[in-house]
Motif scaffolding. Structure first.
Motif, short mmCIF file in Angstrom:
data_model
loop_
_atom_site.label_atom_id
_atom_site.label_comp_id
_atom_site.label_asym_id
_atom_site.label_seq_id
_atom_site.Cartn_x
_atom_site.Cartn_y
_atom_site.Cartn_z
N PHE A 86 1.23 -1.51 0.35
CA PHE A 86 0.09 0.18 -0.39
C PHE A 86 1.11 1.47 0.10
N GLY A 87 0.33 2.04 0.21
CA GLY A 87 1.22 3.68 -0.55
C GLY A 87 1.52 3.97 0.84
N GLN A 88 2.98 4.88 0.98
CA GLN A 88 3.08 5.55 2.50
C GLN A 88 3.02 6.47 1.93
N PHE A 89 3.19 8.19 2.01
CA PHE A 89 3.82 9.26 1.77
C PHE A 89 3.95 9.90 2.67
N PRO A 90 4.89 10.53 2.95
CA PRO A 90 5.32 12.12 3.95
C PRO A 90 5.05 12.91 3.45
N THR A 91 4.48 13.75 4.42
CA THR A 91 3.42 15.03 4.06
C THR A 91 4.42 16.28 4.90
N ASP A 92 3.33 17.50 5.06
CA ASP A 92 3.18 18.36 5.63
C ASP A 92 1.48 18.16 6.02
N LEU B 227 -7.56 0.07 4.95
CA LEU B 227 -6.21 -0.22 5.28
C LEU B 227 -5.85 -1.18 6.97
N ALA B 228 -7.42 -0.06 7.57
CA ALA B 228 -7.19 -0.46 8.92
C ALA B 228 -8.34 -1.49 10.22
N ASP B 229 -9.41 -1.73 8.73
CA ASP B 229 -9.87 -3.27 8.60
C ASP B 229 -8.87 -4.42 8.09
N ARG B 230 -8.60 -4.02 6.99
CA ARG B 230 -7.08 -5.49 6.73
C ARG B 230 -6.68 -5.45 7.44
N PHE C 10 -8.45 7.39 8.47
CA PHE C 10 -9.63 8.34 8.13
C PHE C 10 -10.07 7.91 7.01
N ASP C 11 -11.37 8.04 6.29
CA ASP C 11 -12.39 7.74 5.50
C ASP C 11 -12.30 8.44 3.93
N THR C 12 -13.61 8.70 3.76
CA THR C 12 -13.76 9.27 2.34
C THR C 12 -15.14 9.58 2.55
N GLN C 13 -15.66 11.03 1.86
CA GLN C 13 -16.74 11.60 1.74
C GLN C 13 -17.99 10.54 1.02
N ASP C 14 -16.92 10.20 -0.15
CA ASP C 14 -17.67 9.35 -0.65
C ASP C 14 -16.82 7.91 -1.22
N PRO C 15 -18.00 6.78 -0.60
CA PRO C 15 -17.39 5.30 -0.11
C PRO C 15 -16.62 4.78 -1.60
N ALA C 16 -16.96 5.73 -2.41
CA ALA C 16 -16.40 4.94 -4.17
C ALA C 16 -15.71 5.66 -4.44
N SER D 167 -10.81 3.51 -2.92
CA SER D 167 -9.86 3.38 -3.51
C SER D 167 -9.11 4.05 -4.02
N GLN D 168 -9.34 5.38 -4.07
CA GLN D 168 -7.93 6.64 -4.51
C GLN D 168 -7.03 7.31 -3.16
N HIS D 169 -8.04 6.46 -2.47
CA HIS D 169 -7.60 6.96 -0.85
C HIS D 169 -6.16 5.81 -0.04
N GLU D 170 -6.76 4.81 -0.67
CA GLU D 170 -5.84 3.40 -0.26
C GLU D 170 -4.21 3.72 -0.12
#
Length: 207
Positions: free
Chosen positions: A100-106, A140-143, A176-182, A185-188
């Motif tokens: 899964f992706g991991q990103f350091p960010t501000d 991811l937390a659920d998985r 975190f979750d997303t406003q649109d369940p669809a 997958s874009q924020h996994e």
């Protein structure tokens, strides 16, 4: 209907011709369906991001690093309201198949720009104030059965620590979750703080 037997007989008078005609019709519909799917896939990213958010990357690949000073340069472009950066970490959790992706960010500007991300305020504050803190997508937390307060160990072949170790550990402070369940997958992915990452990594500081 009285002509149906005559039509049926005419159709099968030349079986190869009839079979090939039917196959050509089936193939035409299949191609149409596949091309519509490709079109939807190409448009999905743009539809999700909207017209007011632009993502830029290095010239050669997603993993190419840019100077941190580019943030101020892009911020100075007329019309730009907010800028944030994220780097590719490429860590492994327990096994290579657990990708899964991991990103350091501000953290603060990232969460402002990606307003579709839903994170409870208390968890957001914890992310902003915990140097080793990380947040992950609910999927991811659920998985992996993660919960707030867990330690998430990652091994990174790209980013050794200053002492030469490839083992990193992060404190899970938010899910975190997303406003649109669809759009889930874009924020996994997992987010953690760039300031901690930049200080602890062995090389490429300031990029």
């Amino acid at each position: 209907m009285k002509y149906f037997p005559l039509i049926w007989a005419a159709l099968w008078r030349s079986k190869p011709r009839t079979i090939l005609t039917m196959l050509s019709i089936v193939v035409a519909f299949l191609l149409y369906g596949l091309l519509q799917s490709v079109l939807q896939a190409f448009n999905a990213g743009a539809n999700l991001a909207g017209a007011d958010r632009l993502i830029t990357t290095g010239k050669y690949s997603l993993t190419q690093l840019n100077p941190i000073g580019y943030v101020q340069q892009i911020q100075a472009v007329p019309g730009v309201k907010r800028v944030v950066f994220a780097s590719w970490f490429g860590g492994i959790y327990q096994d290579e198949k657990n990708f899964f992706g991991q990103f350091p960010t501000d953290p603060e500007p990232y969460l402002e720009l990606y307003s579709e991300i839903l994170l409870p305020q208390a968890q957001k504050e914890a992310f902003l104030n915990t140097r080793t803190g990380a947040i992950v997508a609910k999927i991811l937390a659920d998985r992996y059965g993660w919960k707030i307060g867990d330690k998430i160990p990652l091994l990174s072949s790209l980013w050794p620590r200053a002492d030469g170790s490839t083992a990193w550990e992060f404190d899970l402070v938010g899910v975190f979750d997303t406003q649109d369940p669809a759009a889930r997958s874009q924020h996994e992915y997992m987010l953690f703080r760039h300031d901690y990452f930049d200080e602890a990594r062995q090389y490429s500081k300031g990029l």
